[in-house]
Design a protein around this motif. Structure first.
Motif, PDB file in Angstrom:
ATOM      1  N   THR A   1       0.711  -1.063   0.023  1.00  0.00           N
ATOM      2  CA  THR A   1      -0.016   0.054   0.031  1.00  0.00           C
ATOM      3  C   THR A   1       0.835   1.282  -0.061  1.00  0.00           C
ATOM      4  N   LEU A   2       0.217   2.474  -0.116  1.00  0.00           N
ATOM      5  CA  LEU A   2       0.996   3.691  -0.057  1.00  0.00           C
ATOM      6  C   LEU A   2       1.652   3.720   1.522  1.00  0.00           C
ATOM      7  N   GLU A   3       1.030   3.462   2.326  1.00  0.00           N
ATOM      8  CA  GLU A   3       1.509   3.633   3.642  1.00  0.00           C
ATOM      9  C   GLU A   3       2.730   2.653   3.713  1.00  0.00           C
ATOM     10  N   VAL A   4       2.928   1.426   3.214  1.00  0.00           N
ATOM     11  CA  VAL A   4       3.905   0.603   3.476  1.00  0.00           C
ATOM     12  C   VAL A   4       5.234   1.089   2.437  1.00  0.00           C
ATOM     13  N   VAL A   5       4.950   1.708   1.326  1.00  0.00           N
ATOM     14  CA  VAL A   5       6.052   2.475   0.850  1.00  0.00           C
ATOM     15  C   VAL A   5       6.378   3.620   1.384  1.00  0.00           C
ATOM     16  N   GLU A   6       5.562   4.294   1.712  1.00  0.00           N
ATOM     17  CA  GLU A   6       6.052   5.598   2.583  1.00  0.00           C
ATOM     18  C   GLU A   6       7.184   5.350   3.574  1.00  0.00           C
ATOM     19  N   GLU A   7       6.785   4.365   4.315  1.00  0.00           N
ATOM     20  CA  GLU A   7       7.671   3.690   5.409  1.00  0.00           C
ATOM     21  C   GLU A   7       8.973   3.133   5.099  1.00  0.00           C
ATOM     22  N   SER A   8       8.973   2.458   3.723  1.00  0.00           N
ATOM     23  CA  SER A   8       9.998   1.725   3.257  1.00  0.00           C
ATOM     24  C   SER A   8      11.030   2.993   2.727  1.00  0.00           C
ATOM     25  N   VAL A   9      10.430   3.882   2.030  1.00  0.00           N
ATOM     26  CA  VAL A   9      11.411   4.849   1.663  1.00  0.00           C
ATOM     27  C   VAL A   9      11.561   6.182   2.296  1.00  0.00           C
ATOM     28  N   GLN A  10      10.889   6.322   3.573  1.00  0.00           N
ATOM     29  CA  GLN A  10      10.872   7.314   4.627  1.00  0.00           C
ATOM     30  C   GLN A  10      10.600   8.681   3.910  1.00  0.00           C
ATOM     31  N   ARG A  11       9.526   8.648   3.088  1.00  0.00           N
ATOM     32  CA  ARG A  11       9.093   9.924   2.501  1.00  0.00           C
ATOM     33  C   ARG A  11       7.681   9.721   2.505  1.00  0.00           C
ATOM     34  N   LYS A  12       7.021  10.908   2.901  1.00  0.00           N
ATOM     35  CA  LYS A  12       5.503  10.897   2.812  1.00  0.00           C
ATOM     36  C   LYS A  12       4.949  11.419   1.644  1.00  0.00           C
ATOM     37  N   ALA A  13       3.818  10.837   1.256  1.00  0.00           N
ATOM     38  CA  ALA A  13       3.443  11.285  -0.069  1.00  0.00           C
ATOM     39  C   ALA A  13       2.600  12.538   0.191  1.00  0.00           C
TER      40      ALA A  13
END
Length: 427
Positions: free
Chosen positions: A218-230
């Protein structure tokens, strides 16, 4: 230990290189060199994760030459000697020399004769400007190519390939990735494919399967993985560009509060490279000659922000944003160069007047080159009336000065004084 996904997905041939079409596309210089098997040493420079190592690896794979990797900062002269001996025994070796801007004189002196003989084809990689940081002796024996950040589409393509590849990628996992998560992964890494692939691998391997045995990204998983908020409220994927556009238009419109609001959105999303680039564009496009010092302040603020990183980077950036928003505005230089470019692109150029042509070579005088040129410093006011534009454009005016700032007002006065002198010379 398993090698990182970005390492495993490196291109094996020139055809597998993602991006850099200006270098490896059909008919472009590096592809031509590979196809003709006429390799020469080169320096690739550009931001991290843009494909410098990938291009070197692909060249080696396409030519079947041995491929070795060293780092100019940490590997020794002895390591270079081993590569040179291999080249002497078995033929050409392609050597990727990372951080080539840190090559010391001892290693350089050892390497130079091997580059000249062609036994070692060196591909130097650096994030620094080679025209400034690399010794002229090395530069003169290499071709220099700029490697550019990958586009969102190119990164997305690479991520999808990695998800499907069962041999080198993540194809053994059953993964479903939301469209907005994939979009964020391609954007948040700012053209750095290595970072995008590393983020994808972390997201896949750190996410548990659901009841159907699927890893759902999900978007939340990717945000956490790259440490960047959408950016928030990005339902259709356009908020990224909308915020950048709104930032520039707010500064152009001298609304300092709106400018700070949109900048804060980009800061919260961690988009330092994008924000920095946009502020530089604004400084020259929208403020321009109305307040030239604003551009100097913006450059200094961006350099400070890049050294500090977030969260402290927000402080010099805020200084630049307030200064730009409240500065007088002028786009006169920007529109002037576009008008000149428009003429050139329409074929409206004309011949350089003979008296302006280069007169430093033998035989120039007999061709009428440089004759009757008048040196302005020999005249009062450092000005003399003579034609500079080609005949067909001699009355063309590109630059129309504005008076929104003291500096350009002074330029306008000087421009009007020169026009007055020209009129007097015609009388």
């Amino acid at each position: 230990m398993t090698q990182p996904l970005a390492y495993r997905m490196r291109p094996r041939t020139i055809d597998e290189v993602i991006g850099q079409a200006h270098l490896v596309g059909e008919g472009k210089i590096i592809r031509r060199m590979v196809q003709a098997k006429m390799l020469s040493s080169m320096i690739l420079y550009g931001p991290p994760g843009t494909g410098k190592t990938s291009i070197a690896s692909a060249i080696a794979g396409s030519t079947k030459y041995a491929f070795r990797m060293l780092n100019a900062a940490v590997d020794s002269k002895k390591d270079l000697q081993i590569v040179a001996e291999e080249a002497r025994m078995s033929g050409t070796v392609i050597l990727l020399l990372d951080e080539i801007h840190r090559l010391d004189k001892t290693k350089q002196d050892f390497l130079l004769p091997h580059l000249e003989s062609g036994r070692i084809v060196m591909i130097g990689a650096t994030t620094e400007n080679p025209y400034i940081t690399i010794n002229p002796a090395i530069r003169s024996r290499t071709q220099i190519f700029e490697v550019k950040p990958l586009s969102e589409e190119e990164i997305t393509h690479s991520l999808l390939l990695a998800l499907k590849d069962t041999e080198r990628g993540l194809g053994e996992y059953k993964v479903e990735i939301e469209e907005n998560a994939l979009l964020h992964l391609s954007r948040a890494t700012n053209g750095d494919l290595r970072a995008a692939l590393n983020g994808l691998e972390l997201a896949v391997k750190s996410t548990c399967e659901n009841e159907k045995g699927v890893i759902s990204l999900t978007l939340e998983v990717v945000e956490e993985s790259v440490q960047r908020k959408a950016l928030t409220h990005d339902k259709d994927g356009d908020a990224h560009y909308d915020v950048i556009s709104a930032l520039q238009k707010s500064i152009r419109g001298s609304d300092v509060n709106a400018a700070l609001h949109y900048a804060a959105r980009l800061i919260e999303a961690g988009d330092l490279p994008i924000l920095s680039r946009r502020l530089l564009v604004i400084a020259f496009e929208d403020i321009g000659l109305a307040n030239p010092s604003a551009a100097q302040h913006t450059v200094a603020a961006i350099q400070a922000a890049e050294k500090l990183g977030f969260p402290e980077a927000r402080i010099p950036l805020a200084n630049a944003i307030v200064n730009l928003a409240l500065s007088p505005k002028s786009n006169s230089a920007y529109t002037a160069i576009d008008a000149a470019l428009s003429d050139i692109r329409r074929g409206n150029a004309g011949e350089v007047p003979d008296h302006l042509r280069d007169a430093h070579y033998k035989g120039a005088k007999s061709l009428g080159r440089g004759i009757n040129y008048q040196y302005p410093h020999d005249f009062p006011n450092e000005w003399v009336n003579q034609q500079y534009l080609p005949d067909k454009l001699k009355t063309r005016i590109y630059y129309e000065p504005k008076t929104s700032g003291k500096y350009e007002t002074a330029l306008k006065q000087r421009d009007e004084q020169i026009k007055h002198w020209k009129e007097g010379a015609r009388e």
